[in-house]
Design a protein around this motif. Structure first.
Motif, PDB file in Angstrom:
ATOM      1  N   ALA A 112      40.016  46.240  40.780  1.00 45.68           N
ATOM      2  CA  ALA A 112      39.871  47.101  39.919  1.00 45.68           C
ATOM      3  C   ALA A 112      39.074  47.989  39.498  1.00 45.68           C
ATOM      4  N   GLY A 164      39.975  51.083  41.472  1.00 38.88           N
ATOM      5  CA  GLY A 164      41.638  51.408  41.884  1.00 38.88           C
ATOM      6  C   GLY A 164      42.407  51.278  42.173  1.00 38.88           C
ATOM      7  N   ARG A 215      45.830  47.205  38.125  1.00 45.20           N
ATOM      8  CA  ARG A 215      46.388  47.150  37.385  1.00 45.20           C
ATOM      9  C   ARG A 215      47.382  46.077  36.938  1.00 45.20           C
ATOM     10  N   ALA A 249      50.535  45.975  34.635  1.00 46.65           N
ATOM     11  CA  ALA A 249      52.112  46.555  34.225  1.00 46.65           C
ATOM     12  C   ALA A 249      52.282  45.572  33.314  1.00 46.65           C
ATOM     13  N   GLY A 286      51.041  42.041  38.098  1.00 48.98           N
ATOM     14  CA  GLY A 286      49.741  42.228  38.765  1.00 48.98           C
ATOM     15  C   GLY A 286      50.126  43.130  39.924  1.00 48.98           C
ATOM     16  N   THR A 327      43.067  46.234  49.138  1.00 45.71           N
ATOM     17  CA  THR A 327      43.712  45.404  47.922  1.00 45.71           C
ATOM     18  C   THR A 327      44.404  44.384  49.088  1.00 45.71           C
TER      19      THR A 327
END
Length: 275
Positions: A90, A93, A96, A98, A219, A228
């Motif tokens: 996180a 970046g 996040r 949602a 997520g 990621t």
């Protein structure tokens, strides 16, 4: 050797049956929790029974004393490790939230993961790791069980070689937990907590599975695969691998302090056998 192979085949079949049955109950949180808990309990009971009847040994790696505390601690640690994986993603970046998902979905996933974590740890640590360790020692057994554990997850996505390597790191962690405690409760808890946090809390796919996740949160992981985990999910993130490897290192140090690392069994001398 025949009894060992038979034992492995029994729990490979149990794994397939348990996942199929519990997954079929995914439409009901209560049913999923009930079946998941029942499957976990029955798996442990079957493991203890086969240990006595087939292997002629006492199942000392499923002790009754302290089982709930050890499993709960492992579960909390597994959740914490996954949260520690998500936070740096996180920060860079790649993650996040949602929105909200489903509380019932979270409970459903917890029920499924209770069953999955128990049967997979019994199969890969309680049986495969233990049997290989008896012949080759701790280090080779850890490598073999973790590698096969990672390769199994290629079933979800045969092209996800990076994901399989990441799961090998996770398998090393739970194997190290088994060595450190010489019991299945901590590895089951770690496995459960990690998978539950991934699918049940953050609402993302687990180990490259394409099942729709309906966890507590929705997520979204978006960014370079190294950050990621890409299509396999955050388990293939470099941060997940680091979390598993650091934990593995720590647990193996604990195992060494406790004298739980076992050497390779020396080859028997044919002359001694004749005598």
């Amino acid at each position: 050797m025949k009894s060992s192979l038979f034992l492995l085949l029994i729990f490979v079949a149990v794994d397939a049956v348990v996942v199929t049955v519990v997954s079929a109950a995914s439409g009901s949180a209560i049913l999923s929790l009930t079946l998941g808990a029942a499957a976990a309990i029955l798996t442990i009971l079957l493991y203890a029974w086969t240990a006595r009847r087939i292997e002629k040994r006492e199942p000392t790696d499923v002790p009754r004393a302290g089982w709930f505390r050890a499993t709960a601690r492992g579960t909390l640690a597994g959740v914490g490790l996954f949260v520690a994986t998500v936070l740096p993603i996180a920060v860079f970046g790649g993650f996040r939230i949602a929105g909200w998902g489903s509380f019932g979905g979270m409970l459903t996933i917890f029920g499924l993961m209770m069953a999955v974590a128990t049967v997979e740890e019994v199969l890969f640590r309680g049986i495969l790791f233990r049997l290989v360790e008896q012949r080759t020692g701790t280090w080779i057994a850890l490598a073999v069980s973790a590698t096969l554990f990672g390769l199994l997850h290629l079933v979800n996505d045969p092209s996800a070689i990076g994901g399989a390597l990441a799961i090998i790191a996770a398998g090393s962690m739970t194997a190290a937990a088994y060595v450190a405690t010489r019991a299945l409760w901590l590895p089951i808890g770690l496995h459960l907590g990690w998978n539950f946090a991934e699918g049940g809390i953050f609402g993302v796919e687990v180990s490259g599975s394409d099942n729709a996740a309906t966890g507590l949160l929705r997520g979204v992981f978006d960014g370079p695969a190294l950050l990621t985990g890409g299509g396999f999910g955050p388990e293939a993130s470099v941060f997940a691998v680091l979390a598993c490897l650091v934990t593995t290192w720590y647990l193996l140090r604990v195992a060494q302090r406790r004298g739980n690392i076992r050497p390779r069994r020396p080859a028997q001398n044919p002359e001694n056998q004749d005598a």
